[in-house]
Write an enzyme that holds these catalytic residues in place. Structure first.
Site, PDB file in Angstrom:
ATOM      1  N   TYR A   1       0.827  -1.199   0.000  1.00 35.79           N
ATOM      2  CA  TYR A   1       0.000   0.000   0.000  1.00 35.79           C
ATOM      3  C   TYR A   1       0.865   1.254   0.000  1.00 35.79           C
ATOM      4  CZ  TYR A   1      -4.331  -2.489   1.187  1.00 35.79           C
ATOM      5  OH  TYR A   1      -5.426  -3.303   1.167  1.00 35.79           O
TER       6      TYR A   1
ATOM      7  N   TYR B   1      -0.765  -9.979   0.472  1.00 36.34           N
ATOM      8  CA  TYR B   1       0.298  -9.435   1.321  1.00 36.34           C
ATOM      9  C   TYR B   1       0.248 -10.042   2.721  1.00 36.34           C
ATOM     10  CZ  TYR B   1      -3.448  -6.185   2.834  1.00 36.34           C
ATOM     11  OH  TYR B   1      -4.609  -5.634   3.290  1.00 36.34           O
TER      12      TYR B   1
ATOM     13  N   HIS C   1      -7.282  -8.424  -2.695  1.00 36.64           N
ATOM     14  CA  HIS C   1      -8.610  -7.833  -2.448  1.00 36.64           C
ATOM     15  C   HIS C   1      -8.623  -6.354  -2.791  1.00 36.64           C
ATOM     16  CE1 HIS C   1      -6.316  -7.157   1.239  1.00 36.64           C
ATOM     17  NE2 HIS C   1      -7.018  -6.045   1.378  1.00 36.64           N
TER      18      HIS C   1
ATOM     19  N   HIS D   1     -10.745  -2.974  -1.439  1.00 36.86           N
ATOM     20  CA  HIS D   1     -11.672  -2.448  -0.431  1.00 36.86           C
ATOM     21  C   HIS D   1     -12.716  -1.575  -1.124  1.00 36.86           C
ATOM     22  CE1 HIS D   1      -9.148  -3.479   3.144  1.00 36.86           C
ATOM     23  NE2 HIS D   1      -8.159  -3.368   2.269  1.00 36.86           N
TER      24      HIS D   1
ATOM     25  N   ARG E   1      -3.145 -11.908   3.434  1.00 39.59           N
ATOM     26  CA  ARG E   1      -4.461 -11.549   2.905  1.00 39.59           C
ATOM     27  C   ARG E   1      -4.586 -12.065   1.473  1.00 39.59           C
ATOM     28  NH1 ARG E   1      -7.848  -7.981   4.307  1.00 39.59           N
ATOM     29  NH2 ARG E   1      -9.138  -9.755   3.778  1.00 39.59           N
TER      30      ARG E   1
HETATM   31 FE    FE Z   1      -6.240  -4.419   2.508  1.00 39.17          FE
END
Ligand code: FE
Lengths: 185, 231
Positions: free
Chosen positions: B97, B136, B149, B151, B146
């Protein structure tokens, strides 16, 4: 054909990238304008005031990755009478103390509901956004249906912002002895 | 019917101290629950829903598998929710991110910001263009990853419909292993959060399409019904 609601999933620790990208460091995203930065336009009629507070977890630690949204009536007790997003706001809490600050006008009551600001809280660890309400010390709160439904005085006081002139303080406790009353909206 | 996760799901460690212990106070719906903010189409810039280029330098593009994600925002009675704001955020193709607190070793992509937004049309339809996010690792006490995905933050027509959720990709082996996905114990709920490869809308030699619908609480669900009955 009826379908089941999409299940909620946590907003995670990086909700600010999507909802307050400039705060998250995406310089000049969407022209540098953050949605919900102003609750009302500066010429809105009413009693202007500030509301500040912090948000804490069950250990009393600040929830520094939270995002809060607010929704309230104007000074005549109406929700966005002209459409649009007047009366709605969005805040990232600060990264050290999990503090938010809102500059807004005192909402008016509607029906038997006392003046209040609705709050919606998301963060890492919150699976389904939490709803609560900010009521105001010194207002006619006694016949409000939500406050009337809470017997425990400590619980009741969790929904009432304390006043110092035109400044109100409203902290949120997700869990524990001072847990805020959350609503099944 | 709602398939939302419980507040406390201990396998997702962060929920342990961030879930209320007390029962939620049930509330009859008032006008404030049935109304909500609206955002005009004028808000949205031409590239706001194109994560491949909306943060990139002129002439540049984000690195990764190019996708279109599209579908409908509906209520439980399959009625379109039109003119509703959707906001998206995600990791880059390497699973990183663009955020100060993300220190995963995968590199940042200078041409990828990771956020986008759009407003549904009169049929509730939306689309976005992006690169497929990478899975990640995350700190949850073990070897947790995870699934890939995106959000989604969704407004409906009323405050009571406000929803944040996540979209997963069909066939991702991390889906059954992830405590955040599994917070929604019901397999039907997880199915509902899983986008399907949509070959019919895949553009040959360009991008693959994935189909993902979001279903908000309907006007006939408990809250809105109670309101009509003056409950
Ligand atoms: Fe996330």
């Amino acid at each position: 054909m009826a379908r089941s609601q999409s299940a909620s999933q946590t907003a995670g620790p990086y909700v600010h990238i999507g909802c307050t990208p400039n705060f998250a460091g995406l310089e000049n995203m969407y022209g540098g304008h953050e949605l919900g930065a102003e609750m009302f336009s500066s010429d809105a009629v009413g009693t202007w005031m500030t509301v500040t507070g912090q948000i804490f977890d069950g250990d009393g630690m600040p929830v520094t990755d939270a995002m809060l949204e607010f929704w309230q009536t104007d000074a005549s007790g109406r929700y966005a009478p002209h459409g649009g997003s007047e009366g709605w706001g969005r805040r990232a809490v600060d990264a050290e103390e999990a503090r938010y600050k809102l500059r807004t006008i005192l909402p008016a009551g509607l029906g038997c509901e006392a003046p209040h600001i609705k709050v919606w809280i998301v963060a890492r660890g919150i699976n389904l956004g939490l709803h609560t309400r900010i009521y105001f010390d010194g207002q006619d709160n006694w016949q409000d249906p939500v406050l009337a439904a809470i017997d425990d005085p400590v619980r009741k006081s969790s929904l009432i912002a304390t006043r110092d002139g035109d400044h109100y303080t409203f902290d949120i406790h997700l869990q524990g002895d001072y847990e805020t009353v959350f609503l099944n909206v | 019917m709602s398939l939302h996760p419980q507040a406390l799901t201990p396998d997702y460690r962060s929920s342990r101290l961030r879930s209320p212990n007390q029962k939620l106070l049930s509330l009859p719906a008032g006008p404030g629950e049935l109304t909500g903010p609206t955002f005009g189409h004028g808000l949205i810039g031409p590239n706001d829903n194109d994560l491949i280029i909306n943060y990139a330098a002129p002439g540049q593009a984000a690195i990764g598998e190019q996708l279109m994600v599209h579908g409908y925002l509906l209520d439980e009675n399959a009625r379109p929710v039109s003119n509703a704001l959707l906001e998206f955020w995600q990791a880059n193709a390497g699973g990183r991110y663009r955020h100060q607190k993300d220190s995963y070793l995968a590199p940042l992509d200078p041409n990828f910001g990771g956020c986008g937004r759009t407003i549904t049309d009169s049929n509730g339809y939306y689309s976005l263009r992006t690169v497929r996010p990478g899975p990640y690792p995350w700190p949850n006490g073990g070897n947790d990853w995870r699934p890939a995905h995106i959000h989604f933050s969704c407004f409906g027509t009323g405050w009571a419909q406000r929803l944040i959720t996540q979209m997963y990709f069909e066939g991702d082996p991390h889906i059954p292993l992830c405590p955040i996905v599994q917070s929604t114990a019901d397999p039907k709920a997880i199915e509902g959060l899983t986008a399907r490869l949509d070959m019919a809308n895949t553009e040959p030699m360009n991008f693959r399409a994935f189909r993902f619908d979001v279903i908000l609480r309907g006007k006939e669900s408990t809250l809105f019904e109670n309101k009509l009955e003056g409950n």
